[in-house]
Motif scaffolding. Structure first.
Motif, PDB file in Angstrom:
ATOM      1  N   ALA A 167       9.816   4.497   6.617  1.00  0.00           N
ATOM      2  CA  ALA A 167      10.763   4.313   5.513  1.00  0.00           C
ATOM      3  C   ALA A 167      11.457   2.957   5.617  1.00  0.00           C
ATOM      4  N   CYS A 168      11.784   2.547   6.829  1.00  0.00           N
ATOM      5  CA  CYS A 168      12.446   1.247   7.013  1.00  0.00           C
ATOM      6  C   CYS A 168      11.524   0.095   6.637  1.00  0.00           C
ATOM      7  N   THR A 169      10.301   0.098   7.140  1.00  0.00           N
ATOM      8  CA  THR A 169       9.405  -1.015   6.819  1.00  0.00           C
ATOM      9  C   THR A 169       9.103  -1.041   5.322  1.00  0.00           C
ATOM     10  N   SER A 170       8.930   0.124   4.720  1.00  0.00           N
ATOM     11  CA  SER A 170       8.637   0.185   3.290  1.00  0.00           C
ATOM     12  C   SER A 170       9.825  -0.287   2.460  1.00  0.00           C
ATOM     13  N   THR A 171      10.994   0.224   2.751  1.00  0.00           N
ATOM     14  CA  THR A 171      12.191  -0.138   1.989  1.00  0.00           C
ATOM     15  C   THR A 171      12.500  -1.624   2.118  1.00  0.00           C
ATOM     16  N   VAL A 172      12.486  -2.117   3.347  1.00  0.00           N
ATOM     17  CA  VAL A 172      12.772  -3.540   3.570  1.00  0.00           C
ATOM     18  C   VAL A 172      11.656  -4.390   2.963  1.00  0.00           C
ATOM     19  N   GLY A 173      10.416  -3.980   3.162  1.00  0.00           N
ATOM     20  CA  GLY A 173       9.290  -4.733   2.612  1.00  0.00           C
ATOM     21  C   GLY A 173       9.389  -4.905   1.109  1.00  0.00           C
ATOM     22  N   LYS A 174       9.788  -3.855   0.422  1.00  0.00           N
ATOM     23  CA  LYS A 174       9.882  -3.910  -1.039  1.00  0.00           C
ATOM     24  C   LYS A 174      11.018  -4.820  -1.515  1.00  0.00           C
ATOM     25  N   THR A 175      11.984  -5.125  -0.651  1.00  0.00           N
ATOM     26  CA  THR A 175      13.020  -6.090  -1.034  1.00  0.00           C
ATOM     27  C   THR A 175      12.462  -7.514  -1.014  1.00  0.00           C
ATOM     28  N   PHE A 176      11.392  -7.731  -0.257  1.00  0.00           N
ATOM     29  CA  PHE A 176      10.751  -9.035  -0.191  1.00  0.00           C
ATOM     30  C   PHE A 176       9.607  -9.157  -1.194  1.00  0.00           C
ATOM     31  N   PHE A 177       8.879  -8.064  -1.398  1.00  0.00           N
ATOM     32  CA  PHE A 177       7.662  -8.083  -2.202  1.00  0.00           C
ATOM     33  C   PHE A 177       7.529  -6.707  -2.849  1.00  0.00           C
ATOM     34  N   ALA A 178       7.679  -6.654  -4.162  1.00  0.00           N
ATOM     35  CA  ALA A 178       7.715  -5.366  -4.878  1.00  0.00           C
ATOM     36  C   ALA A 178       6.472  -4.512  -4.644  1.00  0.00           C
ATOM     37  N   LEU A 179       5.327  -5.128  -4.378  1.00  0.00           N
ATOM     38  CA  LEU A 179       4.085  -4.384  -4.184  1.00  0.00           C
ATOM     39  C   LEU A 179       3.778  -4.161  -2.702  1.00  0.00           C
ATOM     40  N   TYR A 180       4.777  -4.304  -1.859  1.00  0.00           N
ATOM     41  CA  TYR A 180       4.619  -4.115  -0.420  1.00  0.00           C
ATOM     42  C   TYR A 180       3.996  -2.756  -0.128  1.00  0.00           C
ATOM     43  N   ASP A 181       2.950  -2.758   0.699  1.00  0.00           N
ATOM     44  CA  ASP A 181       2.271  -1.517   1.072  1.00  0.00           C
ATOM     45  C   ASP A 181       1.607  -1.709   2.430  1.00  0.00           C
ATOM     46  N   ASP A 182       2.280  -1.270   3.472  1.00  0.00           N
ATOM     47  CA  ASP A 182       1.718  -1.389   4.822  1.00  0.00           C
ATOM     48  C   ASP A 182       1.090  -0.074   5.288  1.00  0.00           C
ATOM     49  N   VAL A 183       0.792   0.807   4.327  1.00  0.00           N
ATOM     50  CA  VAL A 183       0.235   2.120   4.640  1.00  0.00           C
ATOM     51  C   VAL A 183      -1.229   2.233   4.225  1.00  0.00           C
ATOM     52  N   ASP A 184      -1.541   1.817   3.012  1.00  0.00           N
ATOM     53  CA  ASP A 184      -2.893   1.983   2.463  1.00  0.00           C
ATOM     54  C   ASP A 184      -3.768   0.793   2.844  1.00  0.00           C
ATOM     55  N   GLU A 185      -4.502   0.934   3.937  1.00  0.00           N
ATOM     56  CA  GLU A 185      -5.309  -0.194   4.406  1.00  0.00           C
ATOM     57  C   GLU A 185      -6.450  -0.563   3.468  1.00  0.00           C
ATOM     58  N   THR A 186      -6.728   0.258   2.477  1.00  0.00           N
ATOM     59  CA  THR A 186      -7.743  -0.084   1.478  1.00  0.00           C
ATOM     60  C   THR A 186      -7.121  -0.763   0.264  1.00  0.00           C
ATOM     61  N   GLY A 187      -5.808  -0.810   0.221  1.00  0.00           N
ATOM     62  CA  GLY A 187      -5.106  -1.397  -0.922  1.00  0.00           C
ATOM     63  C   GLY A 187      -5.158  -2.917  -0.914  1.00  0.00           C
ATOM     64  N   PRO A 188      -4.997  -3.518  -2.082  1.00  0.00           N
ATOM     65  CA  PRO A 188      -5.101  -4.970  -2.198  1.00  0.00           C
ATOM     66  C   PRO A 188      -3.957  -5.747  -1.544  1.00  0.00           C
ATOM     67  N   PHE A 189      -2.857  -5.086  -1.216  1.00  0.00           N
ATOM     68  CA  PHE A 189      -1.707  -5.783  -0.656  1.00  0.00           C
ATOM     69  C   PHE A 189      -1.418  -5.407   0.793  1.00  0.00           C
ATOM     70  N   PHE A 190      -2.347  -4.724   1.431  1.00  0.00           N
ATOM     71  CA  PHE A 190      -2.134  -4.256   2.807  1.00  0.00           C
ATOM     72  C   PHE A 190      -1.919  -5.424   3.772  1.00  0.00           C
ATOM     73  N   LEU A 191      -2.859  -6.354   3.830  1.00  0.00           N
ATOM     74  CA  LEU A 191      -2.729  -7.469   4.769  1.00  0.00           C
ATOM     75  C   LEU A 191      -1.585  -8.402   4.366  1.00  0.00           C
ATOM     76  N   THR A 192      -1.383  -8.573   3.085  1.00  0.00           N
ATOM     77  CA  THR A 192      -0.245  -9.364   2.614  1.00  0.00           C
ATOM     78  C   THR A 192       1.054  -8.736   3.102  1.00  0.00           C
ATOM     79  N   SER A 193       1.129  -7.429   3.035  1.00  0.00           N
ATOM     80  CA  SER A 193       2.327  -6.714   3.482  1.00  0.00           C
ATOM     81  C   SER A 193       2.513  -6.826   4.989  1.00  0.00           C
ATOM     82  N   LEU A 194       1.428  -6.702   5.737  1.00  0.00           N
ATOM     83  CA  LEU A 194       1.536  -6.828   7.191  1.00  0.00           C
ATOM     84  C   LEU A 194       2.014  -8.216   7.611  1.00  0.00           C
ATOM     85  N   ALA A 195       1.751  -9.206   6.787  1.00  0.00           N
ATOM     86  CA  ALA A 195       2.184 -10.568   7.113  1.00  0.00           C
ATOM     87  C   ALA A 195       3.697 -10.647   7.295  1.00  0.00           C
ATOM     88  N   TYR A 196       4.443  -9.819   6.590  1.00  0.00           N
ATOM     89  CA  TYR A 196       5.895  -9.841   6.736  1.00  0.00           C
ATOM     90  C   TYR A 196       6.319  -9.476   8.155  1.00  0.00           C
TER      91      TYR A 196
END
Length: 119
Positions: A34-63
């Protein structure tokens, strides 16, 4: 607000419980997620560090894993502050997996760049 956070945490935990060969790490737990998701979405609205098949997974991990960047420093500071009340077991697992995930990210982050150049 806490009710919404609890619902988001439960949803993230349910999705995160699926460990795959591509990203072979156990979910740290609902509070950390919940913390990584909530904080991530304050930086990038499409933040998704859960769905490794999603188009924003690696972008999200970059944070979390682009070490030394101002954005990563801000992200880690805010996520760490959020994680302070998380259960010890979740925090211990997060700390234990962090260097392994960092290594995985460094080895796989170029896949995101290749995907973008092929689009």
């Amino acid at each position: 607000m806490r009710f919404i956070t609890a619902i988001v945490a439960a949803a993230v935990a349910a999705v995160a419980s699926a460990q795959t060969p591509y990203f072979p790490f156990s979910p740290e737990g609902a509070c950390v997620a919940a913390c990584t998701s909530t904080v991530g979405k304050t930086f990038f609205a499409l933040y998704d560090d859960v769905d490794e098949t999603g188009p924003f997974f690696l972008t999200s991990l970059a944070y979390t894993y682009e070490r030394g960047s101002p954005t990563t420093i801000q992200f880690m500071t805010q996520a760490g502050t959020c994680m302070t009340p998380c259960p010890t077991a979740e925090l211990d697992l997060y700390r234990a997996q962090y260097p392994l995930k960092l290594k995985w990210y460094q080895a796989n982050k170029s896949a995101s760049l290749r995907r973008r150049s092929n689009e």
